[in-house]
Design a protein around this motif. Sequence first.
Motif, PDB file in Angstrom:
ATOM      1  N   ILE A 223       0.831  -1.207   0.000  1.00 50.68           N
ATOM      2  CA  ILE A 223       0.000   0.000   0.000  1.00 50.68           C
ATOM      3  C   ILE A 223       0.864   1.255   0.000  1.00 50.68           C
ATOM      4  CG2 ILE A 223      -1.860   1.242   1.172  1.00 50.68           C
ATOM      5  CD1 ILE A 223      -2.631  -1.507   0.066  1.00 50.68           C
ATOM      6  N   PHE A 224       1.892   1.276   0.838  1.00 48.48           N
ATOM      7  CA  PHE A 224       2.768   2.449   0.957  1.00 48.48           C
ATOM      8  C   PHE A 224       4.228   2.041   0.821  1.00 48.48           C
ATOM      9  CE2 PHE A 224      -0.829   3.768   3.833  1.00 48.48           C
ATOM     10  CZ  PHE A 224      -1.333   4.744   2.992  1.00 48.48           C
ATOM     11  N   LYS A 225       4.982   2.824   0.078  1.00 56.99           N
ATOM     12  CA  LYS A 225       6.434   2.671   0.018  1.00 56.99           C
ATOM     13  C   LYS A 225       7.046   3.201   1.314  1.00 56.99           C
ATOM     14  CE  LYS A 225       6.374   1.216  -4.282  1.00 56.99           C
ATOM     15  NZ  LYS A 225       6.716  -0.169  -4.630  1.00 56.99           N
ATOM     16  N   PHE A 226       8.293   2.831   1.560  1.00 55.41           N
ATOM     17  CA  PHE A 226       8.966   3.222   2.793  1.00 55.41           C
ATOM     18  C   PHE A 226       9.000   4.743   2.956  1.00 55.41           C
ATOM     19  CE2 PHE A 226      13.207   3.850   5.016  1.00 55.41           C
ATOM     20  CZ  PHE A 226      12.691   3.614   6.284  1.00 55.41           C
ATOM     21  N   HIS A 227       9.412   5.458   1.899  1.00 53.31           N
ATOM     22  CA  HIS A 227       9.510   6.915   2.005  1.00 53.31           C
ATOM     23  C   HIS A 227       8.142   7.562   2.182  1.00 53.31           C
ATOM     24  CE1 HIS A 227       9.215   5.975  -2.350  1.00 53.31           C
ATOM     25  NE2 HIS A 227       8.459   7.054  -2.402  1.00 53.31           N
ATOM     26  N   GLU A 228       7.101   6.922   1.662  1.00 52.96           N
ATOM     27  CA  GLU A 228       5.747   7.449   1.861  1.00 52.96           C
ATOM     28  C   GLU A 228       5.318   7.325   3.320  1.00 52.96           C
ATOM     29  OE1 GLU A 228       4.383   6.074  -2.638  1.00 52.96           O
ATOM     30  OE2 GLU A 228       3.459   5.155  -0.877  1.00 52.96           O
ATOM     31  N   LEU A 229       5.641   6.195   3.930  1.00 47.91           N
ATOM     32  CA  LEU A 229       5.298   6.002   5.345  1.00 47.91           C
ATOM     33  C   LEU A 229       6.002   7.025   6.232  1.00 47.91           C
ATOM     34  CD1 LEU A 229       5.386   2.110   5.636  1.00 47.91           C
ATOM     35  CD2 LEU A 229       3.398   3.576   6.043  1.00 47.91           C
ATOM     36  N   LEU A 230       7.203   7.427   5.841  1.00 53.26           N
ATOM     37  CA  LEU A 230       7.972   8.368   6.649  1.00 53.26           C
ATOM     38  C   LEU A 230       7.316   9.742   6.739  1.00 53.26           C
ATOM     39  CD1 LEU A 230      11.567   7.398   5.496  1.00 53.26           C
ATOM     40  CD2 LEU A 230      10.664   7.177   7.819  1.00 53.26           C
ATOM     41  N   VAL A 231       6.430  10.071   5.806  1.00 54.39           N
ATOM     42  CA  VAL A 231       5.692  11.343   5.908  1.00 54.39           C
ATOM     43  C   VAL A 231       4.226  11.134   6.280  1.00 54.39           C
ATOM     44  CG1 VAL A 231       7.134  12.814   4.462  1.00 54.39           C
ATOM     45  CG2 VAL A 231       5.467  11.318   3.375  1.00 54.39           C
ATOM     46  N   ILE A 232       3.665   9.980   5.904  1.00 51.40           N
ATOM     47  CA  ILE A 232       2.250   9.721   6.201  1.00 51.40           C
ATOM     48  C   ILE A 232       2.040   9.420   7.683  1.00 51.40           C
ATOM     49  CG2 ILE A 232       0.319   8.135   5.794  1.00 51.40           C
ATOM     50  CD1 ILE A 232       1.296   7.906   2.897  1.00 51.40           C
ATOM     51  N   VAL A 233       2.944   8.657   8.287  1.00 50.46           N
ATOM     52  CA  VAL A 233       2.775   8.284   9.699  1.00 50.46           C
ATOM     53  C   VAL A 233       2.833   9.498  10.628  1.00 50.46           C
ATOM     54  CG1 VAL A 233       3.769   6.993  11.625  1.00 50.46           C
ATOM     55  CG2 VAL A 233       3.496   5.893   9.401  1.00 50.46           C
ATOM     56  N   PRO A 234       3.788  10.434  10.480  1.00 52.03           N
ATOM     57  CA  PRO A 234       3.746  11.637  11.328  1.00 52.03           C
ATOM     58  C   PRO A 234       2.452  12.434  11.149  1.00 52.03           C
ATOM     59  CG  PRO A 234       5.887  11.437  10.301  1.00 52.03           C
ATOM     60  CD  PRO A 234       5.015  10.395   9.666  1.00 52.03           C
ATOM     61  N   PHE A 235       1.935  12.461   9.923  1.00 58.89           N
ATOM     62  CA  PHE A 235       0.648  13.130   9.686  1.00 58.89           C
ATOM     63  C   PHE A 235      -0.471  12.387  10.417  1.00 58.89           C
ATOM     64  CE2 PHE A 235      -3.224  13.487   6.974  1.00 58.89           C
ATOM     65  CZ  PHE A 235      -3.493  14.817   7.239  1.00 58.89           C
ATOM     66  N   TYR A 236      -0.417  11.076  10.388  1.00 57.70           N
ATOM     67  CA  TYR A 236      -1.392  10.245  11.113  1.00 57.70           C
ATOM     68  C   TYR A 236      -1.314  10.504  12.618  1.00 57.70           C
ATOM     69  CZ  TYR A 236      -3.239   5.942  13.242  1.00 57.70           C
ATOM     70  OH  TYR A 236      -3.921   5.033  14.020  1.00 57.70           O
ATOM     71  N   ILE A 237      -0.104  10.597  13.150  1.00 54.10           N
ATOM     72  CA  ILE A 237       0.074  10.860  14.584  1.00 54.10           C
ATOM     73  C   ILE A 237      -0.446  12.255  14.934  1.00 54.10           C
ATOM     74  CG2 ILE A 237       1.785  11.219  16.394  1.00 54.10           C
ATOM     75  CD1 ILE A 237       1.249   8.296  15.783  1.00 54.10           C
ATOM     76  N   PHE A 238      -0.292  13.198  14.015  1.00 53.92           N
ATOM     77  CA  PHE A 238      -0.850  14.544  14.217  1.00 53.92           C
ATOM     78  C   PHE A 238      -2.368  14.477  14.408  1.00 53.92           C
ATOM     79  CE2 PHE A 238      -2.907  18.232  12.134  1.00 53.92           C
ATOM     80  CZ  PHE A 238      -2.514  19.231  13.010  1.00 53.92           C
ATOM     81  N   LEU A 239      -3.016  13.517  13.736  1.00 56.84           N
ATOM     82  CA  LEU A 239      -4.466  13.352  13.837  1.00 56.84           C
ATOM     83  C   LEU A 239      -4.875  12.417  14.971  1.00 56.84           C
ATOM     84  CD1 LEU A 239      -5.369  12.896  10.043  1.00 56.84           C
ATOM     85  CD2 LEU A 239      -5.410  15.005  11.384  1.00 56.84           C
ATOM     86  N   PHE A 240      -3.894  11.806  15.635  1.00 54.04           N
ATOM     87  CA  PHE A 240      -4.193  10.821  16.675  1.00 54.04           C
ATOM     88  C   PHE A 240      -4.887  11.513  17.849  1.00 54.04           C
ATOM     89  CE2 PHE A 240      -3.235   7.556  19.892  1.00 54.04           C
ATOM     90  CZ  PHE A 240      -3.550   6.418  19.159  1.00 54.04           C
ATOM     91  N   PRO A 241      -6.019  10.990  18.302  1.00 55.97           N
ATOM     92  CA  PRO A 241      -6.847  11.716  19.279  1.00 55.97           C
ATOM     93  C   PRO A 241      -6.336  11.724  20.710  1.00 55.97           C
ATOM     94  CG  PRO A 241      -7.868   9.611  18.717  1.00 55.97           C
ATOM     95  CD  PRO A 241      -6.688   9.774  17.799  1.00 55.97           C
ATOM     96  N   PHE A 242      -5.385  10.853  21.080  1.00 58.07           N
ATOM     97  CA  PHE A 242      -5.022  10.714  22.490  1.00 58.07           C
ATOM     98  C   PHE A 242      -3.649  11.281  22.839  1.00 58.07           C
ATOM     99  CE2 PHE A 242      -7.805   7.010  21.470  1.00 58.07           C
ATOM    100  CZ  PHE A 242      -8.936   7.485  22.132  1.00 58.07           C
ATOM    101  N   ILE A 243      -3.131  12.167  21.982  1.00 56.13           N
ATOM    102  CA  ILE A 243      -1.851  12.809  22.252  1.00 56.13           C
ATOM    103  C   ILE A 243      -2.083  14.311  22.382  1.00 56.13           C
ATOM    104  CG2 ILE A 243       0.457  13.309  21.350  1.00 56.13           C
ATOM    105  CD1 ILE A 243       0.402  10.673  19.907  1.00 56.13           C
TER     106      ILE A 243
END
Length: 353
Positions: A300-320
């Motif tokens: 679904i995601f290449k390694f370099h894509e995960l390196l920018v998508i995951v921090p964006f996902y964590i930005f949206l994470f509701p419990f931080i």
Amino acid sequence: MISSILSEDIFFSLKSSFFYIRFGLFAFATWYIIENKYFSLSLFFKIYFIFILMLVLSAIVEMVFFNESYFNTTNTRLSGFFYDEMVLGEYLSIASFLLVAIFAYLYNKNSYKYLIVFSALSILISIIFLSGERSAFISSFLSIIIILILSVKSKRIFLFSVAIFCLFIYSVITLNVDSKNRMFNYTLIQLKSENISNVFSFKGVNLLPIDYYEKNISAYKMFLDKSFTGHGPNMYRKVCSDKKYISQFSCSTHPHSTYLQLLSETGIVGITPIILIFLYLNYKFFLQLLFVLKIKKKEIFKFHELLVIVPFYIFLFPFIPSMNFFNNWNSILIYLLIGFILYFINNRSEAIN
């Protein structure tokens, strides 16, 4: 925009909502400029690397040579070139991942890319830990763990990356007492305080510090009063002083929770797109995990894509705990990430050897 028009201070709220579109335009402009090669991605990487390196060196100099910090007034936190602005950790928690993502994209075929990336992130998260910014450290820590789980198929590389990561964190925790006290001991004191009342508690341990708890409760009450459109973007700071919502620690620029801020300021209308994006990413990450576990064949995601998508996902994470959703420099970083996400996903076949 609707929330601002219906707010108690229309013009103040409109300053945040009306011009917020500039960040979306910034993301698309980033994608367009790189896509059409108006600016070399390789050159951008080199400039960005030097900039991040200068920030890291300024933090190291501050820690090693100044007991009473030359850069800021507290010696328990590092700020580097941000001086009295205590945002070094928050900045690096996003910028670090963008830097290594560009590296992984430019050198996609490099057999050591995983080790280089996770070694670099281990160094950078150590600086984030030394900055004393707890939410930034938690965000970075979770991002690295998720990226490891969703990208590395080789057990040897996975274990070696984890070992490097743990070694750096252990060394920093052991060698710097001030940072350890702030990140762990002070947090435990806040959570175990017997002098506060907190419904978010379990066996005598509060799951939220009292100041965050009271801000969250105030934001929730604001949402109940205007659940559909909210009180208007950036209006928490003005509405929190109302006698219906105010308490000892309730007033601030924002409630330190992205979801509660959006619920209180933009209501269901504003929070719905964020929830849908967050759920969509959870679904995609699940499919990526099936690929890593070799249950599914499609990546679904290449390694370099995960390196920018995951921090964006964590930005949206509701419990931080989070910064102000409408904060200018934070929004610039987030939408810069989005610009690179758009570019990477639309140029999967062009990664350089």
